[in-house]
Design an enzyme around this catalytic site. Structure first.
Site, PDB file in Angstrom:
ATOM      1  N   ASP A  51       0.952  -1.165  -0.086  1.00  0.00           N
ATOM      2  CA  ASP A  51      -0.229   0.020  -0.113  1.00  0.00           C
ATOM      3  C   ASP A  51       0.926   1.214   0.040  1.00  0.00           C
ATOM      4  OD1 ASP A  51      -1.643   2.145   1.264  1.00  0.00           O
ATOM      5  OD2 ASP A  51      -3.349   0.627   1.361  1.00  0.00           O
ATOM      6  N   TYR A 141     -13.369  12.833  -6.119  1.00  0.00           N
ATOM      7  CA  TYR A 141     -12.437  12.117  -6.803  1.00  0.00           C
ATOM      8  C   TYR A 141     -11.668  13.171  -7.566  1.00  0.00           C
ATOM      9  CZ  TYR A 141     -10.368   9.945 -10.960  1.00  0.00           C
ATOM     10  OH  TYR A 141      -9.797   9.323 -11.975  1.00  0.00           O
ATOM     11  N   LYS A 145      -7.671  14.455  -7.201  1.00  0.00           N
ATOM     12  CA  LYS A 145      -6.723  14.521  -7.986  1.00  0.00           C
ATOM     13  C   LYS A 145      -6.177  15.811  -8.538  1.00  0.00           C
ATOM     14  CE  LYS A 145      -6.447  10.241  -9.591  1.00  0.00           C
ATOM     15  NZ  LYS A 145      -5.532   9.240 -10.222  1.00  0.00           N
ATOM     16  N   PHE A 169      -9.064  11.306 -20.407  1.00  0.00           N
ATOM     17  CA  PHE A 169     -10.346  11.595 -20.749  1.00  0.00           C
ATOM     18  C   PHE A 169     -10.966  10.070 -20.449  1.00  0.00           C
ATOM     19  CE2 PHE A 169     -11.570  15.939 -21.721  1.00  0.00           C
ATOM     20  CZ  PHE A 169     -10.164  16.556 -20.930  1.00  0.00           C
TER      21      PHE A 169
END
Ligand code: UFG
Length: 330
Positions: A51, A141, A145, A169
């Site tokens: 992780d 989300y 980012k 995209f």
């Protein structure tokens, strides 16, 4: 010296590992297999089930495998889930990138190519979308980012690793070799769900909204082949290796296709009519998302090899037909 691919057991990460190895580079994969698949990891890549929030485990990988660059995919990536569990996204996406950046600094690793998203733009101001357009994410989300992009930028400004952020995209398709492809659990993406309906594994494909202000009322997206995306990561890495400055690029084909056009193209590929039903709009879906891909072309020399949706869908159909339930193991 090896390139560390975090999230290299995931959809785009696994294709990028194949691309690295096909170009004769050495690749190591760090993936916690929370959403990735062990089978998706190329047998010639060193694999560590780790992780990225585990600093000691990452540190050991950098030490042991002589990592000199990173391509960073490891993240949670479902828009709907991010609305329900925002802290999961802050913890894994932002927290994981912070730990990774710390370990890169500790080991003096100077390059990172990073997986970003069109979701950083939110509802676009105009089509096609330029990298300089407003970024106003509409979900955690996209927000995480964008925060990851900004964090890497501040770290680079302070003398840390140089970065390239790639705003994808709609990724689609599968590797030409047929051994790896898309397998999300749960699957939420249009093309794999259309192919399930084509294969008779579901009764319908649900079309989320037919009253958008688009040519046929359904949402328009820019679909890019996953192998083109993978190649773009290598170009971005080479750009940094040649001394290129940190920067952000869209990755798309620059052309939009509606949900109905995708279903029509998939029907031709599969040789059958695909049953569909019109459903209400899905919350948070912009009417159109189409990239300007000019900057990636001019600066990175990136030209997509697959610009026709039928070809992209055909590669996904090949994968789906050979692996109707995806990888053998979750
Ligand atoms: N759609 C359907 N039926 C389905 C699934 C999707 O009609 O069963 C429609 C969606 O409403 C959307 C289009 O098909 O208009 C594409 O949907 P996807 O879920 O395949 O992809 P998105 O465009 O929602 O997602 C992509 C990336 C995300 C990114 C997002 C930005 O996969 O990572 O764009 O909005 F966050």
């Amino acid at each position: 010296m090896a390139v560390l691919v975090t999230g290299g057991a995931g959809y785009i990460g696994s294709h990028t590992v194949y691309e690295l190895l096909e170009r004769g580079r050495e690749a190591a994969v760090a993936d916690n297999l929370q959403t990735g698949h062990r089978e998706a990891v190329h047998p010639k890549a060193a694999f560590r089930r780790v992780d990225i929030r585990d600093r000691a485990a990452l540190d050991a990988i950098f030490q042991e495998l002589a990592i000199d660059s990173v391509i960073h995919f490891a993240a949670n990536s479902q828009v709907g889930e991010s609305m329900r569990e925002p802290l999961k996204y802050y913890d894994n996406n932002l927290g994981g990138t912070m730990t990774l950046a710390r370990v890169m600094l500790d080991h003096g690793v100077g390059r990172i190519v990073f997986s970003s998203t069109a979701a950083t733009y939110g509802e676009p101001e105009r089509i096609p979308i330029l990298e300089t357009d407003r970024t106003l994410p509409t979900n955690p989300y996209g927000e995480t980012k964008l925060a990851m992009e900004k964090m890497l930028e501040w770290v680079a400004n302070a003398g840390g690793p140089k970065f390239v952020s790639l705003r994808y995209f709609n990724a689609a398709g599968a590797h030409a070799g047929g051994g790896i492809g898309e397998d999300h659990r749960p699957e939420t993406h249009l093309i794999p769900l259309v192919l399930r309906a084509a294969a008779g594994q579901s009764d319908y494909i649900d079309v989320f909204g037919d009253d958008y202000d688009t040519r046929d009322g359904t949402c328009v997206r820019d679909y890019i082949h996953v192998s083109d995306l993978a190649r773009a990561h290598i170009l971005a890495l080479e750009y940094l290796e040649k001394g290129g400055e940190s920067d952000v690029f869209n990755l798309g084909n620059g052309q939009g296709f509606s949900v109905m056009e995708i279903i029509g193209a998939a029907g031709k590929v599969a040789g059958r009519d695909i049953p569909l039903r019109i459903r209400p709009r899905r919350a948070g879906d912009p009417a159109q998302l189409v990239a300007s891909n000019r900057k990636a072309g001019d600066v990175l020399g990136f030209t997509p090899l697959h610009s026709d949706p039928a070809g992209i869908i055909a590669s996904a159909w090949k994968w789906h037909s050979a692996h109707p339930h995806g990888f053998a193991q979750a």
